[in-house]
Design a protein around this motif. Structure first.
Motif, mmCIF file in Angstrom:
data_model
loop_
_atom_site.group_PDB
_atom_site.id
_atom_site.type_symbol
_atom_site.label_atom_id
_atom_site.label_comp_id
_atom_site.label_asym_id
_atom_site.label_seq_id
_atom_site.Cartn_x
_atom_site.Cartn_y
_atom_site.Cartn_z
ATOM 1 N N ARG A 291 -7.354 3.652 12.300
ATOM 2 C CA ARG A 291 -7.306 3.888 10.874
ATOM 3 C C ARG A 291 -8.741 3.689 10.052
ATOM 4 N NH1 ARG A 291 -3.528 2.890 7.391
ATOM 5 N NH2 ARG A 291 -1.541 2.565 8.057
ATOM 6 N N ARG A 292 -9.647 3.085 10.990
ATOM 7 C CA ARG A 292 -11.093 3.090 10.802
ATOM 8 C C ARG A 292 -11.751 4.379 10.901
ATOM 9 N NH1 ARG A 292 -10.577 -1.804 13.504
ATOM 10 N NH2 ARG A 292 -11.289 -0.957 15.379
ATOM 11 N N ARG B 254 1.675 3.865 6.637
ATOM 12 C CA ARG B 254 1.841 2.858 7.784
ATOM 13 C C ARG B 254 1.831 3.440 9.082
ATOM 14 N NH1 ARG B 254 5.087 -0.505 10.770
ATOM 15 N NH2 ARG B 254 6.854 0.327 10.102
ATOM 16 N N PRO C 162 3.017 1.695 13.697
ATOM 17 C CA PRO C 162 1.848 1.575 12.779
ATOM 18 C C PRO C 162 0.676 2.193 13.596
ATOM 19 C CG PRO C 162 2.599 -0.665 13.173
ATOM 20 C CD PRO C 162 3.437 0.300 14.099
ATOM 21 N N TRP C 163 -0.238 2.840 12.581
ATOM 22 C CA TRP C 163 -1.526 3.388 13.262
ATOM 23 C C TRP C 163 -2.187 2.316 13.705
ATOM 24 C CZ3 TRP C 163 -1.499 8.327 13.907
ATOM 25 C CH2 TRP C 163 -1.300 9.212 12.838
ATOM 26 N N PRO C 164 -2.897 2.478 14.918
ATOM 27 C CA PRO C 164 -3.660 1.248 15.352
ATOM 28 C C PRO C 164 -5.045 1.153 14.525
ATOM 29 C CG PRO C 164 -3.219 2.979 17.290
ATOM 30 C CD PRO C 164 -2.583 3.332 15.899
ATOM 31 N N ASP C 165 -5.582 0.055 14.546
ATOM 32 C CA ASP C 165 -6.818 -0.109 13.516
ATOM 33 C C ASP C 165 -7.746 0.624 13.859
ATOM 34 O OD1 ASP C 165 -5.235 -2.289 12.160
ATOM 35 O OD2 ASP C 165 -6.145 -3.784 13.542
ATOM 36 N N ALA C 166 -7.924 0.897 15.170
ATOM 37 C CA ALA C 166 -9.259 1.664 15.399
ATOM 38 C C ALA C 166 -9.048 3.039 14.750
ATOM 39 C CB ALA C 166 -9.400 2.053 17.075
#
Length: 140
Positions: free
Chosen positions: A127-128, A86, A121-125
């Motif tokens: 993580r993608r 996370r 938390p890692w940003p969604d961008a």
């Protein structure tokens, strides 16, 4: 395929015997992580640190040194994502010279707020992008 980049062993990296002084490897490893974030993740350290006030300090590092590296050699660093949590990421980085292992480093980075020092938390961008790196042959 791992994220791959090269570093030439320079005089600044070496002890009087002309071999890499082990703390300099850690500077090289950090520069590989910096290149990984800029080139593979799309978030350079200026954007992370200065603009967003976030960072990715190393929380754990374990390194095996297999053979000495000498002044003038070119090292190939291969960085692989091993696991993404996370707020953290486990990496393996291998340095090779002409296919010969010089070091293997397992490390854990934590995504933090620089002002509070607390994990985020890692940003969604990101993580993608990590997932894209994984799907291109990286082992999670």
């Amino acid at each position: 395929m791992p994220f791959t980049t090269q570093r030439k062993v320079r005089f600044q990296h070496c002890d009087p015997a002309g071999i890499v002084f082990y703390p300099r490897y850690f500077e090289m490893l950090n520069s590989v992580v910096e290149d990984f974030f800029a080139e593979a993740v799309g978030h350079d350290f200026n954007q992370l640190h200065v603009e967003n006030r976030t960072g990715v300090p190393t929380a754990h590092i374990e390194t095996d040194f297999h053979a000495p590296s000498r002044l003038g050699e070119t090292l190939t660093f291969e960085l692989t994502i091993r696991d993404i949590g996370r707020t953290s990421m486990a990496l393996r980085t291998v340095a090779l010279c002409n296919g010969e292992p010089r070091l293997t480093c397992d490390s854990t980075l934590v995504f933090i707020d620089l002002d509070s020092g607390r994990p985020l938390p890692w940003p969604d961008a990101m993580r993608r992008r990590f997932a894209t790196e994984d799907s291109q042959g990286k082992q999670p």
